[in-house]
Design an enzyme around this catalytic site. Structure first.
Site, PDB file in Angstrom:
ATOM      1  N   ASP A  62       0.872  -1.168   0.000  1.00 36.01           N
ATOM      2  CA  ASP A  62       0.000   0.000   0.000  1.00 36.01           C
ATOM      3  C   ASP A  62       0.915   1.226   0.000  1.00 36.01           C
ATOM      4  O   ASP A  62       2.119   1.111   0.273  1.00 36.01           O
ATOM      5  CB  ASP A  62      -0.899  -0.030   1.232  1.00 36.01           C
TER       6      ASP A  62
ATOM      7  N   ASP B  55      -1.267  -0.716   6.263  1.00 37.31           N
ATOM      8  CA  ASP B  55      -1.245  -0.090   7.588  1.00 37.31           C
ATOM      9  C   ASP B  55      -2.194  -0.758   8.564  1.00 37.31           C
ATOM     10  O   ASP B  55      -2.251  -0.386   9.726  1.00 37.31           O
ATOM     11  CB  ASP B  55      -1.557   1.412   7.497  1.00 37.31           C
TER      12      ASP B  55
END
Length: 828
Positions: free
Chosen positions: A526, A723
């Site tokens: 990401d 995350d």
């Protein structure tokens, strides 16, 4: 003079021998146990942790007068517990459970226990199998390296006392885990092992000297009377070795037989018994071979291997405890009268105000309400440099205050803290076995039975062909076969690797994923908070209507009040107006938010999100007069259903070591992709900075999920790094998920690996160590299988004598342990 009452006599006796006898049960206290409990301000000695735990339970139940009121010392284990405590069931008392039991949902409880008596993988299997059959027990995971058990049960169906009783019924002993008690267990086990090892070494050397004299003479010079004397002397010297030094193997074998489980100790003890009985018979009758030298040598080498294994287990446990267990026993509370009180950390409650002075360890999770200071969070991050924390910042239990005193409001206590949560995840991972370990356990489960059948068949054959070789062949087969090499092959390597990872801020939360990580072919990252720091700064605010910058910031902050996204934090931190939280908030993952502020429907999010809702399109508007593709900046827009109201420009920084990580992954021929919901220009910019060529941008969570599934269908083993907040679906779908972030977020995620350091390059460390660990596991298993195949074949052929078998079996175990320990010094 009046006669002394029975009670007085007893109290007098306790006073006289209190320094040498257990205050609880009255039994002698072993030397240097160091186990004490405070009773009304006086330290009282305890003989064992069982008595300590029951005594603590008596105190917690308010039954301290039991010790003054009892009339006679305890005569049995049942007698040492007062009748009223039987009714309370001691360990079922919530006060007793507070320090070591975690309460989950639906009446599920989880406890960490230390098991005494665990000697091999068969012991682990027996305990797990037995406890899983108890109604109400949901899961049992036992870590062979630390001898700790993670047990989850339904408190409505079964009580902890029943579980503990079940463990005792099968010959083991369990009590609540704490770091001090585990260290004491290691010390006790080490001392006992050294005593037995020393005895086997000293007496074994004497037996070997006598054996060499008899073997070298071969009846040429030595008189029969001297030979007979040497045989009896060897018997006398070997007897303590059999009775004391080999006692743990004998007890474990009897326990296994009692529970109808054939483990490693059964073949070991049976081999020793056959050799000793045959040697004793030969000594008494004066006819036949004696094997006292092989017995003493075997016990010595076996205990030596156990000693090395114990040190390996202790080293691993200490490395993990250093990360997951560093909270103080006492804390300074500021009471309602603003007076400082020093209290046990275990009695601190949520909402209490604590004072943490410079040099002290933060006892629990909390938020700073006064003061600022630099905190050493290396416990969580693996980095030595301190981090400035000030009013409003979260602090994590276990951090060290370096500079100035701070006051914190407690947010989480005991088993609910971030550290405790991560500790449970690590413990679970240590106990979960990769597929290759499960295979080894299945082989080991049948190994001993097969060896026993082979020894009987071989003995029968040699009895018919050459009777004098029958007993030596049986002994050699029983001794040379090494199921412990199989049993140790995986747990020692896996535990050593876990300790290595944990000490570097890499927490493996699902042990069965370690083998999968070693086969990874495609790494997907990401962008925000992963390849970048996630610490956004609001660089510019552009308004498109009549509202001022302060007003649009207030609306945006109200919408983002409950969001944990880095962009939301940047908005809230920049707004000078404390806005009332928006109502009726609807989250659109990967796109934005919608909610009511002052009875007006507002939307905040990406241009794609705003264009799908707002009448006025973002396209054609002044896009901050910037070219985000060259700066890596991110844009977010605020609008109502009719008009575009404002735009916010954020800047984020690429992590310092992200490019190095990508370079290393590409150097070992791994495919690397950037998969993000952000639009193309910022994604391309970050990808170029770190060296990623394959960029997939502007994707919704569902589109991310579809992309990962498509790769998996093509045979890729996918590692997803995110995350842990906005990437939950795709993280769950990946073959291995890695979450990177900060404290609270980490504790909430269910990723396979949690990175508690800001060094993203440690992902490569985890991958390379997984590869090396799997290589070591395969080496260990290959060696164990090869050794046993060759050794048993030679023993059947009467080529291997009992003393050779003793050396071979012990050496095989030692080789496996030492090969696993090499992982401690891995450089990746």
């Amino acid at each position: 003079m009046m006669p002394m009452s029975t009670s007085s006599k007893y109290h007098s006796r306790v006073t006289e021998v209190s320094e040498h006898h257990c205050y609880h049960c009255g039994l002698p206290v072993p030397d240097n146990t160091g186990i004490n409990i405070d009773i009304k301000g006086s330290a009282k000695p305890m003989c064992c942790f069982g008595c300590l735990a029951v005594c603590q339970a008596i105190q917690a139940a308010g039954l301290d007068d039991y010790y003054q009121d009892r009339q006679t010392p305890a005569n049995s284990r049942l007698d040492i517990v007062p009748a009223s405590l039987h009714e309370l069931q001691a360990f079922d008392n919530p006060q007793v459970q507070q320090s070591f039991v975690y309460s989950g949902k639906n009446q599920l409880k989880e406890a960490s226990l230390i098991l005494e008596g665990i000697t091999c993988a068969a012991c682990v299997w027996l305990n797990e199998s037995y406890l899983k059959k108890l109604g109400g027990v949901h899961s049992v995971i036992i870590n062979y390296a630390t001898h700790r058990a993670q047990i989850t049960w339904d408190d409505n169906q079964i009580k902890l006392s029943t579980i503990l009783e079940g463990i005792n019924n099968i010959g083991y002993r369990a009590y609540p885990y704490d770091p001090q008690s585990q260290e004491a267990v290691f010390d006790s086990e080490k001392k006992s092992l050294l005593k037995r090892l020393g005895l086997a070494a000293i007496l074994g050397m004497q037996v070997m000297i006598l054996a060499v004299a008899m073997y070298s003479d071969n009846g040429l010079v030595m008189e029969s009377g001297v030979r007979t004397f040497f045989r009896w002397l060897s018997l006398g010297l070997t007897l303590p070795v059999i009775i004391y030094a080999a006692d743990p193997f004998t007890k474990n074998a009897l326990r296994n037989i009692k529970n109808m489980k054939i483990g490693m100790d059964v073949s070991v003890s049976l081999g020793l018994a056959v050799a000793f009985i045959a040697s004793t018979y030969a000594t008494v009758t004066g006819y036949g071979h004696i094997y006292f030298d092989a017995i003493a040598m075997f016990v010595f080498f076996l205990l030596s291997a156990k000693y090395f294994e114990l040190n390996a287990r202790r080293h691993t446990a200490n490395r993990i405890e250093a990360v997951t267990q560093r909270t103080p026993l006492m804390a300074t509370k500021i009471n309602e009268k603003n007076i400082e009180e020093t209290l046990p950390a275990s009695v601190i409650k949520k909402g209490d105000i604590l004072l943490v002075r410079p040099g002290e360890i933060v006892p629990v999770d909390g938020v700073i309400i006064a003061g600022q200071s630099s905190l050493d969070e290396s416990l969580m991050t693996g980095e030595s440099y301190p981090v400035l924390r000030q009013s409003g910042d979260q602090v994590i239990g276990g951090s060290i205050n370096r500079d100035h005193p701070v006051k914190i409001r407690v947010t989480h206590i005991a088993q609910d803290t971030i550290l405790a949560t991560l500790a449970r995840l690590v413990e679970r991972a240590q106990s979960e076995k990769p597929a290759i370990a499960l295979l080894a356990d299945r082989i080991a489960a049948y190994f001993v039975t097969i060896v026993l059948l082979i020894s009987l068949a071989s003995g029968g054959y040699w009895w018919l062909v050459t009777p004098e070789l029958a007993i030596p062949v049986i002994i050699a087969i029983l001794i040379v076969a090494c199921p412990c090499a199989l049993s140790l092959a995986t747990p020692t390597a896996f535990s050593t690797a876990m300790g290595f990872l944990t000490s570097r801020g890499i927490l493996l939360t699902k042990g069965n994923k370690f083998q999968v990580l070693a086969r990874a072919s495609h790494f997907i990252f990401d962008k925000t908070g992963t390849l970048t720091t996630g610490k956004f700064k609001l660089k510019k605010v552009t308004t498109y209507g009549k509202l001022t910058k302060a007003e649009v910031l207030s609306i945006a902050s109200a919408l983002e009040t409950g969001s944990a996204h880095p962009l939301a934090n940047a908005l809230k931190n920049h707004s000078d107006v404390i806005a009332e939280p928006a109502t009726d908030i609807i989250s659109h993952p990967g796109l934005g938010l919608a909610g009511l502020v002052n009875n007006t429907k507002w939307f905040i999010g990406s241009s794609k999100f705003i264009n799908s809702i707002c009448t006025q399109s973002v396209t054609g508007q002044d896009e901050f007069n910037t070219k985000p593709g060259k700066t890596g900046e991110t844009k977010v827009y605020l609008a109502n259903q009719e008009n575009l109201v404002a735009g916010f420009l954020f800047a984020d920084e690429v992590r310092d070591d992200a490019a190095d990580l990508i370079k290393k992954l590409l150097s070992v021929n791994k495919t690397v992709s950037l998969l993000t919901g952000d639009h193309g220009a910022p994604a391309e910019y970050v990808a170029k900075q770190v060296g990623i060529n394959n960029v997939i941008a502007s994707k919704t969570p569902q589109e991310k999920l579809d992309y990962v599934k498509a790769l998996q269908e093509k045979g890729h083993v996918v590692v997803m790094v995110g995350d842990g907040i906005n990437d939950a679906p795709v993280l769950a779908c990946a073959d291995v998920s890695i979450a990177i972030g900060e404290g609270a977020a980490l504790a909430a995620v269910s990723s396979d690996i949690v990175l508690v350091t800001d060094k993203i390059s440690r992902i490569y460390t985890a991958f390379r160590l997984a590869e090396k660990t799997m290589s070591v596991l395969k080496q260990n298993l290959s060696w164990a299988l090869l050794y046993n195949t060759v050794a048993i074949t030679l023993a059947i052929s009467a080529v291997v004598t009992p003393w050779m078998a003793a050396i071979g079996m012990s050496a095989s175990s030692l080789i496996v342990v030492l090969n696993s320990i090499r992982l401690r010094h891995t450089t990746v």
